[in-house]
Design a protein around this motif. Structure first.
Motif, PDB file in Angstrom:
ATOM      1  N   TYR A 194       9.774   2.639  -1.567  1.00  0.00           N
ATOM      2  CA  TYR A 194       9.502   2.168  -3.200  1.00  0.00           C
ATOM      3  C   TYR A 194       8.329   2.258  -3.895  1.00  0.00           C
ATOM      4  CZ  TYR A 194       8.878  -1.913  -0.629  1.00  0.00           C
ATOM      5  OH  TYR A 194       7.912  -2.559   1.025  1.00  0.00           O
ATOM      6  N   LYS A 195       8.374   1.574  -4.909  1.00  0.00           N
ATOM      7  CA  LYS A 195       6.806   1.743  -5.632  1.00  0.00           C
ATOM      8  C   LYS A 195       6.916  -0.503  -5.774  1.00  0.00           C
ATOM      9  CE  LYS A 195       6.154   2.867  -9.857  1.00  0.00           C
ATOM     10  NZ  LYS A 195       6.167   3.830 -10.833  1.00  0.00           N
ATOM     11  N   MET A 196       6.024  -0.884  -5.627  1.00  0.00           N
ATOM     12  CA  MET A 196       6.154  -2.136  -6.411  1.00  0.00           C
ATOM     13  C   MET A 196       4.326  -2.393  -7.240  1.00  0.00           C
ATOM     14  SD  MET A 196       5.349  -5.957  -4.103  1.00  0.00           S
ATOM     15  CE  MET A 196       3.226  -5.329  -3.429  1.00  0.00           C
ATOM     16  N   SER A 197       5.077  -2.623  -8.563  1.00  0.00           N
ATOM     17  CA  SER A 197       4.210  -2.935  -9.570  1.00  0.00           C
ATOM     18  C   SER A 197       4.127  -4.612  -9.680  1.00  0.00           C
ATOM     19  CB  SER A 197       4.237  -1.996 -10.864  1.00  0.00           C
ATOM     20  OG  SER A 197       4.956  -1.412 -11.235  1.00  0.00           O
ATOM     21  N   ILE A 198       2.883  -4.820  -9.763  1.00  0.00           N
ATOM     22  CA  ILE A 198       2.386  -6.124  -9.759  1.00  0.00           C
ATOM     23  C   ILE A 198       1.811  -6.677 -11.221  1.00  0.00           C
ATOM     24  CG2 ILE A 198       1.089  -8.534  -8.485  1.00  0.00           C
ATOM     25  CD1 ILE A 198       1.117  -7.044  -6.736  1.00  0.00           C
TER      26      ILE A 198
ATOM     27  N   LYS B 143       3.484 -15.046 -11.858  1.00  0.00           N
ATOM     28  CA  LYS B 143       3.548 -13.950 -11.261  1.00  0.00           C
ATOM     29  C   LYS B 143       4.765 -12.851 -10.778  1.00  0.00           C
ATOM     30  CE  LYS B 143       0.347 -13.194  -7.500  1.00  0.00           C
ATOM     31  NZ  LYS B 143      -0.401 -13.248  -6.389  1.00  0.00           N
ATOM     32  N   PHE B 144       5.273 -11.817 -11.046  1.00  0.00           N
ATOM     33  CA  PHE B 144       5.936 -10.982 -11.397  1.00  0.00           C
ATOM     34  C   PHE B 144       6.163  -9.662 -10.772  1.00  0.00           C
ATOM     35  CE2 PHE B 144       8.479  -7.757 -14.049  1.00  0.00           C
ATOM     36  CZ  PHE B 144       9.906  -8.179 -13.463  1.00  0.00           C
ATOM     37  N   LYS B 145       6.182  -9.657  -9.868  1.00  0.00           N
ATOM     38  CA  LYS B 145       6.303  -8.973  -8.879  1.00  0.00           C
ATOM     39  C   LYS B 145       8.159  -7.355  -9.029  1.00  0.00           C
ATOM     40  CE  LYS B 145       4.178 -10.316  -5.062  1.00  0.00           C
ATOM     41  NZ  LYS B 145       3.996 -11.472  -3.154  1.00  0.00           N
ATOM     42  N   TYR B 146       7.525  -6.206  -9.811  1.00  0.00           N
ATOM     43  CA  TYR B 146       8.789  -5.510  -9.962  1.00  0.00           C
ATOM     44  C   TYR B 146       8.813  -4.244  -8.709  1.00  0.00           C
ATOM     45  CZ  TYR B 146      11.853  -1.918 -11.509  1.00  0.00           C
ATOM     46  OH  TYR B 146      12.793  -1.111 -11.939  1.00  0.00           O
ATOM     47  N   ILE B 147       9.738  -4.236  -7.718  1.00  0.00           N
ATOM     48  CA  ILE B 147       9.971  -3.493  -6.832  1.00  0.00           C
ATOM     49  C   ILE B 147      10.940  -2.263  -7.240  1.00  0.00           C
ATOM     50  CG2 ILE B 147      10.245  -3.134  -4.701  1.00  0.00           C
ATOM     51  CD1 ILE B 147       9.090  -5.648  -3.667  1.00  0.00           C
ATOM     52  N   GLN B 148      10.456  -1.203  -7.736  1.00  0.00           N
ATOM     53  CA  GLN B 148      11.527   0.158  -8.094  1.00  0.00           C
ATOM     54  C   GLN B 148      11.727   0.798  -6.781  1.00  0.00           C
ATOM     55  OE1 GLN B 148      10.137   2.489 -10.673  1.00  0.00           O
ATOM     56  NE2 GLN B 148      12.501   2.957 -11.812  1.00  0.00           N
TER      57      GLN B 148
ATOM     58  N   HIS C  79       7.494  -9.391   0.907  1.00  0.00           N
ATOM     59  CA  HIS C  79       6.714  -9.287  -0.128  1.00  0.00           C
ATOM     60  C   HIS C  79       6.652 -10.742  -0.573  1.00  0.00           C
ATOM     61  CE1 HIS C  79       5.385  -5.175  -0.180  1.00  0.00           C
ATOM     62  NE2 HIS C  79       6.882  -4.875  -0.530  1.00  0.00           N
ATOM     63  N   ALA C  80       7.152 -11.283  -0.324  1.00  0.00           N
ATOM     64  CA  ALA C  80       6.977 -13.091  -0.604  1.00  0.00           C
ATOM     65  C   ALA C  80       6.135 -13.787  -0.208  1.00  0.00           C
ATOM     66  CB  ALA C  80       8.540 -13.762  -0.318  1.00  0.00           C
TER      67      ALA C  80
ATOM     68  N   ILE D 247      -0.716  -1.403  -8.958  1.00  0.00           N
ATOM     69  CA  ILE D 247       0.782  -0.531  -8.480  1.00  0.00           C
ATOM     70  C   ILE D 247       0.070  -0.178  -7.175  1.00  0.00           C
ATOM     71  CG2 ILE D 247       1.735   1.320  -9.310  1.00  0.00           C
ATOM     72  CD1 ILE D 247       0.935   1.423 -11.790  1.00  0.00           C
ATOM     73  N   THR D 248       1.330  -0.711  -6.318  1.00  0.00           N
ATOM     74  CA  THR D 248       1.190   0.230  -5.471  1.00  0.00           C
ATOM     75  C   THR D 248       2.608   1.106  -4.838  1.00  0.00           C
ATOM     76  OG1 THR D 248      -0.050  -1.746  -4.125  1.00  0.00           O
ATOM     77  CG2 THR D 248       0.940  -0.516  -2.479  1.00  0.00           C
TER      78      THR D 248
END
Length: 537
Positions: free
Chosen positions: A133-137, A202-207, A224-225, A127-128
């Motif tokens: 936003y917040k990005m979780s990988i 690989k799954f990046k969830y950006i909220q 972020h790609a 998590i960053t």
């Protein structure tokens, strides 16, 4: 200092050699041992060895051999032990690496795997936190990524969950693509997706911390790609197993392409949504008759809908695996039926190819975006932001390709009334930014003219410029102004009338009428027709 008298020699009968070892407590142990061995030899030579003596001699010989091997092979044993330690260590490493070896083997054969890199990362999420936003990988492996799928979503939790499941069933190697889901500050359960989904890629969830709009969230996804190839896919699109593979194959040998499956649009009803309009409900009611179970679910909903304001699921994950969901699908060939199918897969000769850049399902290399620029973030809400980017790509020489094998299924949802106003607003931004005839001509869509008619009108306008330079100036000026004002009036919410109102006897009006009347005799039928429909003579 070693005490020599503390050691003794002993004889090994097998190799006929003497060896040294530390003395036993008895000072005569060596002599006794030699005597016993000699006696056993004498008895053996005489052929009268008894079972008891045999056993004793065998025991002594075993003891001697054991001592011999222990001393003679000490270095060898130590070496072997070290070797065995290495093997033990290697086995431990191999056990650890087995999941990766298995994943690599699966990737080599292009077979889907469900656990691959997730073996070590299943419960780990990186998590960053960024200002916006917040990005979780999830599954944050280091394998090189070839394809990045950028999916914006807003308040479409149910459909997005199914979309991610469809993407987990791809024939493309799972370790070589990633999905970047950019949640534009949804207020529904979309934030639960990260902990609910079990995906092999690989799954990046950006909220997003606040709603920013389609252009902005797609640009964040692009930034972020990791892949060199980007596929833009709406969050409610259900992708068949060969979806990524069929997009990727076009870009393997050509670097200057835009590939779209959106022109071969397929719709599907995966849920009964409370905000469906009457036309959608009537359409769904017709489609459920293709399947008894879907019909039963629909009838149950009809009986209880007054007590429910939540989506009613129709399509399950098993239905996706078996393609049963297609019984609730339908084709929508709006663009193709408007004339594009006549130009073939590569739209050869088509003057408006940029309209094929529909961000619901389109792929392009990242390098092309860097050259032409990303999405224009002044476009807020629905519509035209993808066409505007497509226009810049077109002007930079990108070739557009229509491929039906890259089709995806759009999960139907309620249609917001505000979308219409947003669409006109963004179209107005488009024509303001690019007030050129090959953009202005799209205003004719307001009159519901097909794209083939727009194309032929544009072809004839360009021919008019070439054949009669310096002529028809009043006519061409009036035509461009009217096309612009159509979008301007729609954006302002005012009636689209009197687009070029001139006094009846004015010199300019007379010239326009005279020039217009010569168009058809000179073969400019489509141009004359288009002009006539928006200019009130």
């Amino acid at each position: 200092m070693i005490k020599i008298d503390s050691y003794e020699y002993y004889y090994n009968s097998e190799d006929g050699k003497y060896y040294i070892r530390k003395k036993n407590n008895s000072p005569h142990s060596l002599k006794k041992l030699k005597d016993k061995l000699n006696k056993s030899k004498d008895k053996k030579n005489k052929g009268n060895r008894s079972d008891d003596s045999t056993n004793k001699v065998d025991k002594l010989r075993d003891k001697v051999n054991k001592g011999n091997k222990k001393n003679k092979s000490r270095d060898k044993v130590n070496t072997a032990n070290e070797t065995n330690k290495s093997y033990d260590k290697a086995d431990a490493v191999n056990e650890t690496n087995k999941p990766y070896d298995k994943a690599d083997a699966v990737n080599e054969t292009n077979k889907p795997y469900d656990k691959a890199d997730a073996v070590n990362e299943t419960n780990k999420v990186d998590i960053t936190d960024y200002p916006l936003y917040k990005m979780s990988i999830k599954n944050n492996h280091k394998h090189p990524i070839k394809v990045s799928i950028v999916m914006p979503t807003y308040n479409k939790y149910h459909q997005t969950s199914l979309s991610l499941y469809g993407l987990s069933k791809q024939t493309f190697p799972h370790a070589e693509y990633e999905v970047i889901l950019v949640d534009d500050a949804s207020s529904d359960n979309t934030s639960n997706i990260l902990k609910e989904v079990d995906v092999p890629f690989k799954f990046k969830y950006i909220q997003m911390k606040q709603n920013k709009g389609r252009s902005s969230v797609r640009n964040i996804g692009i930034n972020h790609a990791e892949g060199e190839l980007l596929i833009f896919l709406d969050g409610e699109m259900l992708a068949p197993p060969v979806f990524i593979e069929n997009h990727y194959k076009h870009h393997m040998h050509e670097s200057n392409l835009v590939v779209t499956g959106a022109m071969h649009y397929e719709g599907v009803y995966t849920f009964i949504m409370p905000d469906y309009n009457k036309d959608q409900m009537a359409h769904l009611k017709e489609l459920v008759n293709n399947d008894a179970e879907y019909r039963r679910l629909y009838e149950n909903y009809e009986q209880t809908k007054q007590h429910s304001n939540v989506p009613c699921p129709l399509v399950t994950k098993e239905d996706i695996d078996t393609n049963r969901f297609q019984r609730l699908s339908f084709p929508n060939r709006y663009f193709l039926n408007s004339g594009l199918k006549h130009f073939g897969e590569r739209l050869e000769g088509f003057t408006l190819p940029y309209i094929a850049f529909l961000s619901g399902n389109v792929s392009v290399r990242k390098a092309n975006l860097k050259k032409s620029g990303l999405f224009d973030e002044t476009f807020i809400g629905y519509g035209a932001e993808d066409w505007e980017l497509g226009y810049r790509l077109y002007k930079n020489g990108v070739q557009f390709v229509l491929d039906p094998s890259t089709v995806a299924y759009h999960q139907e949802h309620g249609i917001s009334k505000r979308k219409v106003k947003e669409q006109w607003g963004n179209h107005y931004r488009f024509v303001n930014k690019h007030p050129h005839i090959d953009v202005l001509i799209l205003s004719l869509e307001w009159k519901e003219l097909p794209f083939m008619h727009m194309h032929k009108t544009l072809v004839e306008y360009n021919q008019l410029e070439e054949r009669f330079p310096g002529e028809y100036n009043e006519f061409k000026h009036a035509f461009r102004v009217m096309l612009f004002r159509i979008i301007e009036y729609l954006n302002n919410g005012q009636p689209v009338t009197k687009l070029y109102d001139l006094p009846g006897g004015s010199e300019e009006r007379i010239k326009i009428i005279q020039q217009f009347e010569t168009l058809r005799p000179r073969g400019f039928d489509y141009l004359a027709s288009s002009f006539e429909q928006i200019y009130y003579l």
